[in-house]
Write a protein that holds these residues in place. Sequence first.
Motif: not given
Length: 321
Positions: A83-94, A115-122
């Motif tokens: 996963l990347q930050i750009s994968d964050s969003g709302n997912y549904d299925v028809q 889906l919320l994709v976050q950078q891990p803490v460093q």
Amino acid sequence: MNSTKLDHLSRATLLILGVATLCAGSAVAQVSIFSDPAGATRAVGADVTFSVAATGVNLSYQWRKNGATLSGKTQSYCTLTQLQISDSGNYDVQVTGTQGTGTNNVTVTSKAATLLVQQPVQITAQPQPSTKTVNASASVSWGVTASGSSLTYQWRKNGVNLGGQTSQTLLLGSVLASDSGTYDVVVANAVSSATSTPVTLVVLVAPKITTQPASVLSMPGNTIRFTVTASGSDPLSYQWLKNGAVVSGNNVAGATSQTLTIYSISANDGGTYAVQVANSVGSVTSDNAILTVGPAITVQPVDATVNQGGTASFAVGAVGS
């Protein structure tokens, strides 16, 4: 009952049974979602799987992100990897299936899963310096720098959370000796956390006399002691004074310790004593303690014989203060 009436009843019964069968078939074949996909929060580089549970006949699935069709995602589950930050969003299925007699296609859409994709803490810059030594009442601060998404901060002392210390910078005002200890900060977000390297605070406290030396009355030839008790940051140093000058003499011990000892005192040792207690922060002088050396007879009176009417003299020799 005649045959005509029986024929009409038979037809009515068949019609009712047919309608009931059709309705029952429709109920069984109805397309319905009974378990929607659940939202998730993941770190960059992780994987996630969404799933749906539905009833119906000849079901097919099409997953979407923010309303747009996802190519190849046509199962009852949807797995996203790396996963990347750009994968964050709302997912549904028809979900599409046949309904009723099997001639009608019906499509139902699940509730959206976020889906919320976050950078891990460093932690990119640790608190510095590793040790701070300050005088009481000073102000102290440490800071930390970290990367990651939606970061939170919690500073701790000796592993215990500090109330109100939840920013990048730890601020301690007018510190006391009790503030001495080991400090660190936990930086966190929804997907990970990191703890900084510990730093040490040493608060130096000026000396304070807690037990004053007491005055002494003693006889010549005795041994006497003056003692003081003091608090403050170590190391504490001591210097005893007599009448404002540094104590000295062959019969003196402990002139630079908590207890001053004077052996075989004489009248010359009588006077006013005090002690200065010092450390790197400052110094303090005790109250005065007076040494009084009681008189001692050095020459005793002697017997005398005189004629009646004569004069007799007696003499005594004494020392003291």
